[in-house]
Structures are given as C-alpha cells and as structure tokens.
Design a protein around this motif. Structure first.
Motif, short mmCIF file in Angstrom:
data_model
loop_
_atom_site.label_atom_id
_atom_site.label_comp_id
_atom_site.label_asym_id
_atom_site.label_seq_id
_atom_site.Cartn_x
_atom_site.Cartn_y
_atom_site.Cartn_z
N GLU A 141 7.75 9.98 49.01
CA GLU A 141 7.71 8.53 48.78
C GLU A 141 6.39 8.10 48.16
OE1 GLU A 141 6.21 7.12 53.22
OE2 GLU A 141 8.29 6.78 52.62
N LEU A 142 5.40 9.02 48.13
CA LEU A 142 4.11 8.70 47.52
C LEU A 142 4.23 8.46 46.01
CD1 LEU A 142 1.76 11.19 49.41
CD2 LEU A 142 1.98 8.72 49.76
N ALA A 143 5.37 8.83 45.43
CA ALA A 143 5.60 8.59 44.00
C ALA A 143 6.34 7.28 43.76
CB ALA A 143 6.37 9.76 43.38
N THR A 144 6.50 6.47 44.80
CA THR A 144 7.16 5.18 44.66
C THR A 144 6.49 4.34 43.58
OG1 THR A 144 7.95 5.07 46.95
CG2 THR A 144 7.65 2.98 45.80
N ASN A 145 5.16 4.35 43.56
CA ASN A 145 4.46 3.53 42.57
C ASN A 145 4.76 3.97 41.14
OD1 ASN A 145 2.99 5.89 42.90
ND2 ASN A 145 1.00 4.91 42.83
N MET A 146 5.08 5.26 40.96
CA MET A 146 5.43 5.74 39.62
C MET A 146 6.77 5.13 39.18
SD MET A 146 2.86 7.56 38.91
CE MET A 146 1.47 7.73 40.02
N GLY A 147 7.69 5.05 40.13
CA GLY A 147 8.97 4.43 39.82
C GLY A 147 8.81 2.97 39.45
N MET A 148 7.92 2.28 40.14
CA MET A 148 7.68 0.87 39.85
C MET A 148 7.04 0.70 38.47
SD MET A 148 8.87 -0.92 42.34
CE MET A 148 8.05 -2.52 42.37
N LEU A 149 6.11 1.58 38.12
CA LEU A 149 5.47 1.50 36.81
C LEU A 149 6.47 1.75 35.68
CD1 LEU A 149 2.03 3.29 37.29
CD2 LEU A 149 2.48 0.86 37.00
N GLY A 150 7.38 2.70 35.90
CA GLY A 150 8.38 2.97 34.88
C GLY A 150 9.26 1.76 34.62
N ALA A 151 9.67 1.09 35.70
CA ALA A 151 10.50 -0.10 35.55
C ALA A 151 9.74 -1.20 34.83
CB ALA A 151 10.96 -0.59 36.93
N LEU A 152 8.48 -1.39 35.19
CA LEU A 152 7.66 -2.41 34.54
C LEU A 152 7.54 -2.17 33.04
CD1 LEU A 152 5.61 -4.77 34.60
CD2 LEU A 152 3.85 -3.08 35.17
N ALA A 153 7.23 -0.94 32.67
CA ALA A 153 7.06 -0.61 31.26
C ALA A 153 8.38 -0.71 30.50
CB ALA A 153 6.47 0.80 31.12
N GLY A 154 9.47 -0.26 31.12
CA GLY A 154 10.76 -0.31 30.46
C GLY A 154 11.26 -1.72 30.21
N LEU A 155 10.93 -2.64 31.10
CA LEU A 155 11.37 -4.02 30.97
C LEU A 155 10.48 -4.84 30.04
CD1 LEU A 155 12.21 -4.78 34.70
CD2 LEU A 155 13.87 -4.66 32.84
N THR A 156 9.19 -4.60 30.09
CA THR A 156 8.25 -5.45 29.36
C THR A 156 7.67 -4.83 28.10
OG1 THR A 156 6.30 -4.65 30.55
CG2 THR A 156 7.54 -6.47 31.56
N HIS A 157 7.66 -3.49 28.04
CA HIS A 157 6.99 -2.77 26.95
C HIS A 157 5.52 -3.16 26.85
CE1 HIS A 157 10.99 -1.69 24.70
NE2 HIS A 157 10.79 -1.00 25.81
N ALA A 158 4.95 -3.53 27.98
CA ALA A 158 3.51 -3.83 28.01
C ALA A 158 2.71 -2.59 27.66
CB ALA A 158 3.11 -4.34 29.38
N VAL A 159 3.24 -1.43 28.05
CA VAL A 159 2.69 -0.13 27.65
C VAL A 159 3.86 0.80 27.36
CG1 VAL A 159 0.57 -0.36 29.01
CG2 VAL A 159 2.57 0.74 30.02
N THR A 160 3.59 1.91 26.70
CA THR A 160 4.63 2.87 26.35
C THR A 160 4.61 4.07 27.30
OG1 THR A 160 3.19 4.14 24.87
CG2 THR A 160 4.36 2.23 23.91
N MET A 161 5.62 4.90 27.19
CA MET A 161 5.65 6.12 27.97
C MET A 161 4.49 7.03 27.60
SD MET A 161 7.87 6.55 30.38
CE MET A 161 7.55 8.31 30.51
#
Length: 229
Positions: A141-161
């Motif tokens: 579950e320590l990778a939860t924040n990675m999942g949140m970052l992926g969703a943020l980037a995918g929705l906003t394109h504030a940053v890329t992969m």
C-alpha cells in the motif's frame, strides 16, 4: 495570462503525500515548467492529518505556503472525508469553479449535500482505487501515492509520464536526501524491494495503470477539463 495549476493533496501520515508533491514538482521541472511544493502537517506520525501543496506554471512562482484556492483537491484516505481529518473543512473548501477532486476509493463517499455543492461549482469528482491497484501491482500500500499521481497526470496532463519517470529516477534511483519522517518512509519503501530497480519498475507500473485509466476517462467525457488559470 499563462496557465498555472494549483493542487492540494490531503491524506494521513505515512501515505506519501509529501513525497507526491515532491515528485510532481520534480516532474514539472524536467519538462521546463516552474513548480513549488511544500508540506503542511502537525504531528509527524502515521494516521495524523497531512497535506501538501503543489503549484505548477509557465512562469516563475513566488507564493508558497497553504493553498487556499486549489484547482485540484486530492484525497488520499477516506477518513479525510468521513472523519474530517483535514486542515480545511469541508475538505474541498476553496476549490475553484470547474475544478477536480480525486478520491482514493471505489465507493461513494460524498453526502447528497456535498454533491449538490460541488455540482453548483461544476467540479468533477473522480474515484480511483489507488490502494487496491498499488497492492495488486506493487504488492504494498506504500505505492498508493503512485496511483494517485498517475490519476492526476492522466486527468490534467499537468506533467507527462516521461516527466514522472525522470522524477522517480531522481527520487529513488539516486542519492536523494530527505529529512524527518519522509526519510523514514523512503527507507521503508526501499526495504520492501530487493533492488531499487524493482522499486522503480513497480512504482512506474502503478502510475501507468492509473494514468491510462484516467486519460481514457477524460477522453470519454469531452466536457471534462480542469479550469486552470
């Protein structure tokens, strides 16, 4: 006026909210953007309220500190909503019209009153089971924040992969020095994997999964767009 996006991350101690803000800012910097991140929390312990703020823009950013009027609010733990473990009440206080809320869960958490309030402001609410995906792909579950970052980037394109990949390399692949509880958390994550390469791979897989799913959502909802300014 050049675009800027302000992001407020709300969670509990130990969920990597501070790390998330650092990674977003580093990813933005790799892409030639300006960014500032800073944490806001009281007792540095697990399950205590914790917040981080990220400001990303096309021009230099001078203001820092508490983010009162975010474009995006990220909720890392249901208790931010259900038990009021947030430094701002309600948890979406100050969110701009046409904003975005990303919640780590796969069940409805908002009351009818909250949904009506957000609908008036034309705020999109996006649920992502980041912890479940982290357990599935990274085994922790320590990778939860990675999942949140992926969703943020995918929705906003504030940053890329690509930017996030480089930020991960900077944070976990090199001799990054953190302090306090953040350093302790980083060490706990590193010990979970035999090699740093495995850590990077699993984190990136988690980010990619939620990024792709969020991007599909955004494409299927043509009226969706974060109102950045």
């Amino acid at each position: 006026m050049k675009k800027r996006i302000n992001i407020r991350m709300s969670g509990l101690g130990g969920q990597g909210v501070v790390t998330s803000a650092h990674l977003m800012a580093m990813a933005a910097a790799h892409e030639g953007k300006f960014a500032i991140s800073n944490p806001f929390f009281g007792a540095e312990k697990r399950m205590a309220p914790a917040e981080s703020y990220v400001r990303i823009g096309e021009e230099k950013i001078y203001d820092r500190g508490e983010l009162v009027f975010p474009h995006v609010v990220m909720v890392y733990h249901p208790q931010v909503i259900t038990m009021g473990k947030s430094y701002t009440m309600p948890f979406y206080s100050g969110i701009k019209d046409g904003g975005l809320i990303i919640i780590n869960d796969d069940i409805e958490l908002l009351t009818e009153e909250e949904k009506e309030d957000l609908a008036k402001k034309k705020v999109t609410v996006y649920y992502v089971p980041a912890t479940k995906i982290a357990l599935e792909l990274a085994g922790t579950e320590l990778a939860t924040n990675m999942g949140m970052l992926g969703a943020l980037a995918g929705l906003t394109h504030a940053v890329t992969m690509d930017g996030l990949d480089k930020a991960l390399q900077d944070r976990f692949g090199k001799k990054y020095v953190a302090s306090g509880g953040t350093a302790t958390l980083d060490e706990a994550i590193k010990k979970k994997f035999a090699k740093k390469e495995m850590l990077l791979q699993k984190n990136l897989e988690t980010i990619r999964r939620t990024f792709d799913e969020a991007e599909v959502y955004a494409k299927k909802n043509p009226t969706f767009a974060v109102n950045v300014s």
